[in-house]
Structures are given as C-alpha cells and as structure tokens.
Design an enzyme around this catalytic site. Structure first.
Site: not given
Ligand SMILES: Nc1ncnc2c1ncn2[C@@H]1O[C@H](COP(=O)(O)OP(=O)(O)OP(=O)(O)O)[C@@H](O)[C@H]1O
Ligand SMILES: [Mg+2]
Length: 771
Positions: A356, A359, A679, A722
């Site tokens: 991930g 933070g 993308s 996103k």
C-alpha cells in the site's frame, strides 16, 4: 729445533699406557701405581729419559690395528713424588717423537730400542699461509669462548715453526685419544698442521652451533620463565585480593552459557570445539576476539527460547482495534491465523505481505499484531539492501565478518518466534554483490527455512516459528518467486471520511500526549480536521495529516508557554491562523474547461493521483511529440490513441486537414515526475479529440482506462486508489472501464455517494460524456 740434535741411550725404559698421548713440549703429571713405578725409577737413575707409547684399543671400525703403537714420545722425567694415597706423581716433559724398533724385558721393566724421528720443516709460502690461518682460527675460537690459557696464546703469536705450532695447538683441540695418536704419528709437520687446522675448524663450528642453540634456548626459556613467574605473581595477588582470574572467570562463564543455551547436539559439538580452541588462543591476538564473538553468537541464539502466544481471540481483536481504524481484511486474516494457531501447535507461519501507499499503517500494523499475539516484534528495513551478505552474513574467514541481519536480529530479540517485519521489500537492490532476493527466498519459504544457513553462523537455524510480514509500496518490483511465497494483503489508502475517523480516534489523542497537552482539554472540530485533510495534505495515508496535527499541537504548546490566551478548540479559523495559507488547491474547481486538456487518473507509489493530459497542435511536419517523462508503455498508448483517431476521423467529424502538416504535441505535467502505464489511453484519446474538434473537455470528469487500436476500453488496476484521489481532488464524475465495475465494492460508502460513476466499453462512450 731444540731437540733436533739430542742423543739418546741405545735402550730406554718403555712405558705403555692407554689414556694419554704425550706430545713433544708437553708438560704433564702422570700418576702411576706401585707396580709401574719401576720404569720411571730406572730412568731416573740413568739419563732420566723414558719412552712413552700409546696402546691403541682394538677397534674393528678403525683402520689402525690395536696394540702398542710404533710412534711414541721421548719424555724426560723431571720429578717423582709419592702421594698420600700411595700412588706416585711423575712430572714428565715431552721431548721429541720416537720410533720404537724392538723391545726386550729386563726384569720388571721393558727396555726398548728406539730411534728419534727427525722432522724437516721447509719454510715456504704454504707453511706461512697455514701458520697464519691457524693463528687466525685460534683467535676466532677464542672469541667464541674456547678456553685457551693466556701464555699459550702469547706463545702462539710468535711460534712460526709449523711443527712446533701444530703440536702445541693439538694439545688444545678436543680430540678423541685415537685421533691424537694419529696426529702424533703424522711426522710430516705440514701435513700435521693441516690436520690440526681441520680439526680446529670443526671444533669452532661445533662451538658456534652450540652457542647459537644455547642462546636460543636461554632466550626461550627466559621468556617463558618470565611470563610464568609474572602470571604466578598475578594469580597470587588476585588470590590475596579475593579476585578470580578474569580470563578463567570469563571462560567458565562462557562455558556455562553454552551449557545452558540448550544447543542442538551438532551445534553443541561445534561450540565445544571452538571453546577448546579459544582457551588456547592468546587473549591479545585478534583471533581471540573472532572466536569469542562467534561463540557469543552461537550461545546467544534463541535455539529453544520461545515466547508464549496469547491465544485469547477476544483480547487480540480488542488490541487490533485499539491500534488501527478499519482495515477489516487484515485484522480478519490475523484472527484467522490465531485461530488456526490455537488448534495446531506447530503450524508454519504464513508470510503476509502488506502492500500500500506510504502512511497507511503497514509498519504500525505489524507492531500491533505482535502486541495482539504476545510476541516480540523485530523489524528490518530492506530498502537499498544490495548485498546478499546483509541477509545471509559473511563467512568467518573474512576479517570483521558478522552474521546477516536475520540472525543478528533474532540474536538480539532472544526468542525464536517473533513477528519479523521485512520492511520495504520492493526496494531491495540487486547487483554484483549477489542477489539478496534469492537469499530472502530461503528465509521466507516454509519448506526451506527450518534450516536457514547463515554464512557466519555456519550451522542451520530454524526459522519456521518466526512469523514473517513484509511490506511494500508496490507489488511490481518484488521478484516473482518472492511474491509467490507471500500472501498479499492490500491497504489501499483512506478516504477523507476515514482519515477524519482515524484522526479523531487515534492521531489526536497520540499527538496531544506526545506534545504534553494530554490534560489540557484541547479538542479539534470536525471542520478543522477536514480542512487539514483537504487543504493541507494530499495523500493516500495519514502520515502527512499526523505531521500537520503534530505541528498544530506544537504551536499550541508554544502559545501556552508564552502565556497567550489558552485555546480550548481548534476551529477552521485556528487552523488557518496556525498553519498559514492552504497548501493544496482544488485544481479541478479552480479552472474552467479547456480544449485539449483532460483530467486523468493515475496510480503511483504514493497512492492514486489526478493528472491533466494536455494536447496541442501547430503547423509543421506530421509528427507526434510526447513530453513529461513518459515511460515506453505510456508513449505507445499515446501512439495507439492517435492511430485510432486518425482511423476513425470521420466518426468524430474530424477533417483530414487537422492532421495534415500539423505537429501534434501531448504533454503530461508535472514534467519532472516519471510516469508510465497504459491506463491513460482513454484520457489521451479524449484530449486529442477535444483538440481536433475544438470542443472543450469537462474538467470535473476524471477518467482512466487502457485503449486498444479499435477503441475498446480495457480494465485497469488500482481503481480504489484512483477513485480516492479523484474524490480528494474534488472531481464530480469518474469514468472507468466497464470491467472494473466489480472494484466499486471496495470503495467506501461515502465516497461512492459523493461521486458519479460511469463505466464504459468503448472510447466513443467516454467522449460522449467528457466533451
Ligand atoms: N488505520 C489506522 N488507524 C490508526 N492509525 C493509523 C492507521 N493507518 C495508519 N496509521 C498511523 O499512521 C502512521 C504511519 O503508519 P506507518 O508508519 O505504519 O506507515 P507505512 O504504511 O508503514 O508507510 P511506509 O510505506 O511509508 O513505510 C502511524 O503512526 C500509524 O499509527
Ligand atoms: Mg513502513
């Protein structure tokens, strides 16, 4: 020659003996018993001369036959004296060599018919050289400590007669008696001189070697002796003071640690051997430390030490919830693990991989898991590790060798079942120093890691009880085989709403405490927190927010010490006052719609982000310029977009002149940040069509999707990130591939409600919405 002209009586009393050879000029006392005295009395009564002959012993090895020798010595009897013990001391003086011709017995005495051996010395170069050499050799012998009487030395200096000199020196060379007789029989003076010279040379060499050996021995004995004495004294002093010898105390301590460490049998053997070696090594030598450190590691490894797992599921869940908001999937996985663990004692630890953006709590989650399970927590960062030896250690033959980080940390933590976090596994390097990733394979593979072999430790260590957790920002850079061994859990980043909850439930409390404001009743209003989240940070995780909250707390603390009016609540105004102007602007809302500029969505290492794709054209040759640090894949997708449009120009009502003699330029700010991936395909198509048709694109529609040459829109990754980024940026509509519709589930409820989602299959559908 003084005796050259001597006259002797026709018959001489003969004395044969076995232990002396008398040379001319030699003075000697001879001790004889009553039965032999008759010979000397006979001589004493006449001309005082006696013939002395040596009786050679029978020796099969010798070239000479045994029995009385033919050459003897004419001696003068100077004195006969009776001793107290009944023997007689006869003082004799050697005069010259004799040849004994025959003998007859006359009562108790044997009389011999003799002739004097005349020696002729011709002084020449050879004799001179020999004399000089012998002289020099004598001095050397003397300097090596051969005992020579003073007066002899003086004499030698001025005797230049080789015959005389050879006889004199022969007396002082240590020779077996048979060799002396041989010298006596050598009647040619030069020959004799040479023989003496050879004998003396041998003797000097012997003395020299003896001296060297003696010197060496005394040196060695002296040093050992000295050390021994000093050590004994030290021992004595220590005993007196009641101290134990530190080295032996150290050794027995080490031995005890090894005994108690519960080493596996094979390791124990190695440790014992090494300990024995250590005892023999001098403490001052560097090798001592090497062996000592190694033994420390061997003994200090947690071979058998484990902590007991807390298997209370309720408590574990409480702890996980205490530390982290939400993260349901991860927490569930941990609880599952605990459940299995409580049913099966020796289960193999899974390898979890938290992936991930920064933070989002990957590292802190690991700590929390350790707390929930009651295990120790160990963390190493693999960021920038390029050397295989960092994982697996150096062989002990290298100077300064140490174990790898895995073994080092386990040694330090003292338990063989910690939660072991391998942070930043996606940042592993790999170059000529070996491939750390392949070393990690062995660590992480449950089929192999029960006998992990560290180069330094050189014995297998069982890692199967360790629970490994790895973290990464991105999955792609992790080598395939490594990825294959891990169970990937994604932590996607938080929506503003989630961040608000995290701030309220965890961060504010923590930061107030950190900054000494815990009991001052300071609160943050929700609006203030939202302002911090939206205007002062733009991130997927919460680290920036945490930093901003901390900064506010520090400023408040400063105000308190400056006796300013105490704040009780941080409001939106207070945030502006304390932090200054907002750092992030809503780029979407701030500008109006433009031709050729389209809002895109990107997935980066730090979560999702929005980006604006700009297209423009100018007169020139027909070509496509691409700028903004685009990667190959992104460049290719731009070409595909252009080809698709050219091919379908009619459908979009684009006149062919739009392409003719015009250079098309696509740019993606921020130009310095490298971007890649397919993308942005749809976005580029939209930007180009907007440019070529002159229709402005809707700025608040953000889109993502890969494009094919036929205009189909393909699925993309990281939709959640996103969408969250789009939400953060204040976009109203998100355009995504139809095939990503299922991902919508993962997106937090409130975000879903705020945004309008349009899923498309064809580029044309996207154009209809955006233009
Ligand atoms: N869900 C959450 N609940 C409570 N606190 C959280 C949560 N997520 C993150 N935090 C807090 O955010 C801070 C940063 O988290 P952490 O250091 O674990 O990030 P990370 O994911 O390891 O990031 P990086 O990839 O940069 O190493 C920590 O203080 C952590 O407690
Ligand atoms: Mg981290």
């Amino acid at each position: 020659m003084p005796h050259a002209n001597i006259e002797i009586p026709p018959k001489l009393p003969l004395f044969t003996q076995k232990d002396t050879v008398v040379f001319p000029y030699m003075l000697l006392p001879l001790y004889v018993s009553e039965k032999d005295i008759a010979v000397f009395r006979e001589a004493d009564s006449g001309e005082k001369y006696v013939a002395l002959a040596f009786e050679r012993p029978e020796d099969p090895k010798s070239e000479f036959p045994g029995g009385r020798c033919e050459i003897g010595t004419l001696c003068k009897v100077n004195q006969i004296k009776k001793q107290d013990d009944g023997r007689y001391k006869i003082s004799l003086e050697g005069v010259t060599r004799l040849r004994i011709l025959d003998t007859e017995s006359a009562g108790a005495v044997t009389m011999a018919h003799c002739e004097i051996v005349r020696e002729f010395v011709e002084k020449n170069l050879v004799s001179d050289a020999l004399v000089q050499s012998l002289n020099a050799l004598l001095k050397i012998a003397l300097s090596h400590g051969k005992p020579l009487p003073e007066d002899v030395l003086k004499m030698i200096d001025y005797i230049d007669n080789p015959a005389r000199l050879s006889d004199l020196v022969a007396l002082y060379v240590n020779l077996p008696i048979t060799d002396l007789q041989e010298l006596l029989e050598t009647t040619d003076p030069l020959d004799r001189l040479k023989k003496v010279y050879v004998h003396l040379t041998n003797e000097v060499q012997r003395i020299q070697i003896k001296n060297e050996v003696a010197g060496e021995v005394t040196k060695r004995v002296g040093k050992n002796q000295k050390e021994y004495i000093l050590r004994e004294q030290m021992k004595h002093i220590q005993e007196e003071l009641g101290d134990e010898d530190p080295r032996s105390a150290d050794m027995s301590e080490l031995r005890r640690t090894i005994e108690e460490a519960g080493l596996p049998e094979d390791v124990k053997k190695i440790a014992d051997k090494e300990l024995k070696r250590l005892e023999r090594i001098n403490q001052a030598s560097p090798e001592y430390n090497v062996a000592r450190t190694y033994l420390d590691y061997l003994a200090g490894m947690p071979w058998k030490t484990s902590t007991t797992d807390t298997l209370d599921m309720v408590r574990a869940e409480e702890i996980l919830n205490e530390d982290h908001y939400n993260l349901k999937k991860v927490k569930e996985r941990i609880l599952e693990f605990l459940a299995v663990r409580s049913l099966k004692e020796n289960m193999k630890g899974p390898v979890l991989c938290f992936v991930g953006p920064p933070g989002v709590g990957k590292t802190s989650l690991g700590k929390s898991i350790a707390r929930a399970m009651g295990r120790k927590f160990v963390r190493i960062s693999l960021g920038g590790v390029r050397d295989e030896a960092e994982i697996r250690g150096h062989r002990r033959t290298y100077i300064g060798a140490l174990p790898g980080r895995i073994i080092k940390e386990l040694y330090r933590c003292g338990a063989n079942n910690p939660i072991f976090m391998l942070d930043e596994i996606d940042k592993l390097g790999n170059d000529f120093r070996g491939d750390p990733a392949s070393a990690l394979l062995e660590v992480l593979d449950p089929e192999q890691n029960f006998s992990f072999n560290d180069h330094y430790l050189d014995v297998a260590f069982d890692l199967s009880k360790v629970m490994f957790i790895t973290t990464a920002n991105q999955l792609d850079p992790i080598p395939g085989p490594l990825k294959d061994r891990m169970e990937v859990i994604r932590l996607a980043g938080y929506s503003s709403q989630e961040k608000l909850q995290i701030a309220k439930a965890f961060i504010i409390r923590r930061e107030l405490e950190e900054n000494g404001l815990a009991d001052r009743g300071l609160t943050f209003s929700d609006e203030a927190l939202e302002k911090i989240i939206n205007d002062y940070t733009r991130e997927a995780g919460v680290r920036g927010m945490q930093r901003t909250v901390a900064s506010i707390c520090r400023k408040v603390a400063k105000e308190i010490t400056q006796q300013k009016a105490a704040r009780s609540c941080i409001t939106t105004e207070a945030v502006t006052e304390l932090l200054g102007a907002k750092k992030f602007h809503n780029e979407v809302a701030a500008e109006h719609d433009r031709i050729g500029v389209v809002t895109g969505l990107a997935w980066t290492e730090s979560g999702g982000d929005i980006l604006f794709i700009e297209a423009t054209s100018m007169p020139g040759k027909a070509e496509l310029i691409l700028t903004g640090s685009l990667g190959d894949v992104m460049k290719e997708s731009a070409r595909a977009a252009l080809s698709y449009i050219e091919a379908h120009a009619d459908d979009f009502c684009i006149k062919p002149e739009a392409f003719e003699n015009r250079t098309i330029h696509i740019h993606v700010p921020s130009g310095a940040i490298p971007k890649d991936g397919p993308s942005a395909g749809v976005t580029m198509v939209t930007a180009l069509v907007s440019l070529l048709t002159g229709k402005p694109a809707r700025r608040n529609v953000a889109m993502t999707g890969e494009i094919t040459l036929t205009g189909r829109v393909l699925a993309i990754g990281g939709l959640k990130e996103k969408v969250l980024a789009a939400h953060r940026a204040g976009v109203s509509t998100v355009l995504a591939p139809e095939r990503n519709r299922d991902d919508l589930e993962d997106i937090p409820e409130n975000v879903r409600n705020d945004l309008q989602f349009i899923f498309v299959n064809e580029a044309a559908e996207a154009l209809a919405v955006a233009l």
